[in-house]
Design an enzyme around this catalytic site. Structure first.
Site, PDB file in Angstrom:
ATOM      1  CG  ASP A   1     -22.613  35.676  17.342  1.00 36.17           C
ATOM      2  OD1 ASP A   1     -23.537  35.482  18.141  1.00 36.17           O
ATOM      3  OD2 ASP A   1     -21.621  34.940  17.246  1.00 36.17           O
TER       4      ASP A   1
ATOM      5  CE1 TYR B   1     -20.127  31.166  22.256  1.00 29.57           C
ATOM      6  CE2 TYR B   1     -19.316  30.109  20.263  1.00 29.57           C
ATOM      7  CZ  TYR B   1     -20.275  30.856  20.918  1.00 29.57           C
ATOM      8  OH  TYR B   1     -21.382  31.293  20.230  1.00 29.57           O
TER       9      TYR B   1
ATOM     10  CG  HIS C   1     -27.925  37.255  17.318  1.00 29.13           C
ATOM     11  ND1 HIS C   1     -27.266  38.142  18.128  1.00 29.13           N
ATOM     12  CD2 HIS C   1     -27.015  36.275  17.034  1.00 29.13           C
ATOM     13  CE1 HIS C   1     -26.024  37.730  18.345  1.00 29.13           C
ATOM     14  NE2 HIS C   1     -25.856  36.602  17.684  1.00 29.13           N
TER      15      HIS C   1
END
Length: 431
Positions: free
Chosen positions: A230, A356, A408
Site C-alpha cells: 500500500d 493522499y 492487500h
C-alpha cells in the site's frame, strides 16, 4: 458549559465533567503515556506527545480510563442509518455486519488489548526532519541478522506487523533457521498512530523515504533492506529510487506498476490485470478521492464518531482481503479492532487521510528503480500485475513469486506466508 469554567453539578442532575475533559477524552488526548529511557515506569498523562528530538527515546502506551469510558459512551449512543437498499456490499458496509462489529467492540472486545500488544515490543520516538516519528525496533538475538524496515499503509498501521515480529527476529522458534533472522524496524507513517501529525504541507512519499533512511542511519545500520505494501510500497519504492547509502534491496507486496508499462498488444495476463485495474477505478476509488480532496471535512465525522471511523476502515478489510468479503475469516475481529482503536484513540482520521492529498499526481510508477527488487503477488490483491511489468520497471528484479493465498493486507492476513516470502526474497542478500 463554557471552556474555562469549573465543572459542577447541574441542578437536579448528575455531576458534569468540564467541556475540556470531555473533549480530551473523546479525542484520546491525555490518554497516552510517553515514557523515557530514564524513567520508563513513570507515565505522564499529556494532551499531546512531548516534542521529540534527535535522540531515540523509549516509548510506552497508556490508555486513560476516561478515554475508554468516553468510547463506550459513544458506541452505546450510536444513531444508525437505515438498511442498504441492495442485498450485497455494493453500497458499502452492510448494516447487519456493522452492527455485529460495533456491538462486539462495545461489549466483548478487550479495551486494554491494544496497549498490551504494543507494549510487548520495544517502542521509541525520535525527531526526523522536524517531525516526531514513532517506531517499533526489535533486534534479533542473532548479531548478524539482516536489518529490515517495514512500512504500513492506509488503513493499516504498525498493528499489521505485530504477528510477524517474532518469526522474523527469532526464526528458530517459528520454523526457520538462524540465518533467516532480521532486526526489525516498523515506523508509523507521519500523521498515523503515535507519530506526529504534520502541521504544514510537504510530507509526501519522497520525503518520508528520506526520513526512513535517516532513521536507519540513526539506528546504526550500515546495510539494510526495506519492505512495504500500500503506501508502504510507495515509500519503499522511493527508497529504491533514492538509493540511500546502505540500502541493499527492497521487497514489495503491492508493486507500484500502475498505469501499466504496456508494449504492443497486451498478453492475456496483462489484459486480466488491466481489467482488474479498470474495475477498481470504476467502483473502488471513491474513498481515495475523498481523502485526497477533502481530508479535513472527512476528519470531522470520523474523529467524532467511533462507528464512522470503524466502518470506514472495516470496508477496506472487507473489500481488500482474500476472504470472499468475509474479513473475519482471515483477520480476527479483535485484530481488526486493534487497528481501528489505534486510529480512534489517536484521532488520526484527517491526518492519515492527508497522505493522499500530499501525493496527488505522484507518478511513482514511472520511476525506474535501479536497485535489487523483489515482489510477492498475493491472489486477493486489488490487482495482480504480471511479471513482465515488473521486468520492464525494475531492471534488477531478482525475486518474483505468486503466493497461494492472501490479499492487500499480506502480513495481517497471512503472517506465516508473508514471513516465508521475506526469508526467500532476501536469502541472497545476506552476507
Amino acid at each position: 458549559m463554557e471552556e474555562g469554567l469549573p465543572s459542577g453539578d447541574i441542578p437536579g442532575g448528575t455531576p458534569t465533567p468540564s467541556r475540556r475533559t470531555l473533549l480530551q477524552a473523546s479525542l484520546g488526548l491525555g490518554a497516552f503515556g510517553f515514557g523515557s529511557a530514564k524513567a520508563a515506569s513513570q507515565i505522564s498523562i499529556v494532551v499531546e506527545p512531548p516534542p521529540a528530538n534527535e535522540a531515540v527515546s523509549a516509548f510506552r502506551v497508556a490508555i486513560a480510563p476516561d478515554a475508554i469510558a468516553d468510547l463506550r459512551r459513544r458506541l452505546a449512543m450510536t444513531r444508525w442509518p437505515e438498511r442498504e437498499t441492495v442485498n450485497d456490499g455494493s453500497q458499502g458496509v452492510q448494516l447487519a455486519r456493522a452492527r455485529i462489529l460495533i456491538e462486539y467492540w462495545r461489549d466483548r472486545y478487550d479495551m486494554g488489548r491494544l496497549e498490551r500488544r504494543l507494549n510487548a515490543f520495544p517502542q521509541f520516538r525520535t525527531s526526523v526532519d522536524g517531525l516526531g516519528i514513532h517506531f517499533l525496533h526489535v533486534r534479533s538475538k542473532h548479531a548478524n541478522a539482516l536489518p529490515i524496515i517495514l512500512t504500513h499503509g492506509w488503513p493499516g498501521s504498525v498493528v499489521e506487523f505485530l504477528d510477524v515480529i517474532g518469526p522474523l527476529t527469532d526464526p528458530e522458534a517459528h520454523g526457520g533457521r538462524a540465518e533467516d533472522a532480521f532486526h526489525v524496524v516498523i515506523p508509523s507513517l507521519p500523521g498515523y498512530g503515535f507519530s506526529d501529525k504534520p502541521k504544514q504541507v510537504g510530507w509526501d512519499v519522497p520525503r518520508i523515504a528520506t526520513a526512513w533512511s535517516t532513521l536507519m542511519k540513526r539506528l546504526n545500520y550500515d546495510r539494510w533492506v526495506a519492505q512495504g505494501g500500500d503506501w508502504g510500497a510507495h515509500v519503499t519504492t522511493w527508497l529504491g529510487v533514492q538509493k540511500p547509502e546502505g540500502l541493499a534491496a527492497i521487497h514489495l507486496n503491492f508493486p507500484t506498476l500502475s498505469p501499466p508499462p504496456l508494449e504492443g498488444e497486451p498478453t492475456a495476463e496483462e489484459k486480466a490485470a488491466i481489467a482488474e485495474l479498470k474495475a477498481f477505478f470504476r467502483t473502488g476509488v471513491g474513498y481515495g478521492e475523498i481523502q485526497e480532496t477533502r481530508p479535513q471535512t472527512l476528519g470531522y465525522g470520523l474523529v467524532d464518531s467511533p462507528v464512522g471511523q470503524a466502518t470506514w476502515i472495516y470496508e477496506k478489510f472487507t473489500d481488500w482481503t482474500d476472504s470472499n468479503r468475509n474479513p473475519e475469516s482471515v483477520i480476527s475481529r479483535d485484530a481488526m479492532l486493534d487497528d481501528i482503536m489505534l486510529y480512534w484513540l489517536t484521532a488520526t482520521a484527517a491526518s492519515s487521510a492527508r497522505l493522499y492529498t500530499e501525493n496527488s499526481g505522484n507518478q511513482i510508477s514511472r520511476q525506474v528503480v535501479d536497485i535489487p527488487v523483489g515482489v510477492s503477488v498475493f491472489p486477493g490483491e486489488i490487482y495482480r500485475p504480471p511479471r513482465i511489468w515488473g521486468e520492464r520497471t525494475y531492471p534488477k528484479l531478482f525475486y518474483w513469486n505468486q503466493v497461494s493465498k492472501g490479499g492487500h493486507f499480506a502480513a495481517f492476513e497471512q503472517p506465516a506466508l508473508f514471513t516465508s516470502e521475506l526469508r526467500a526474497c532476501f536469502a541472497s542478500m545476506r552476507v
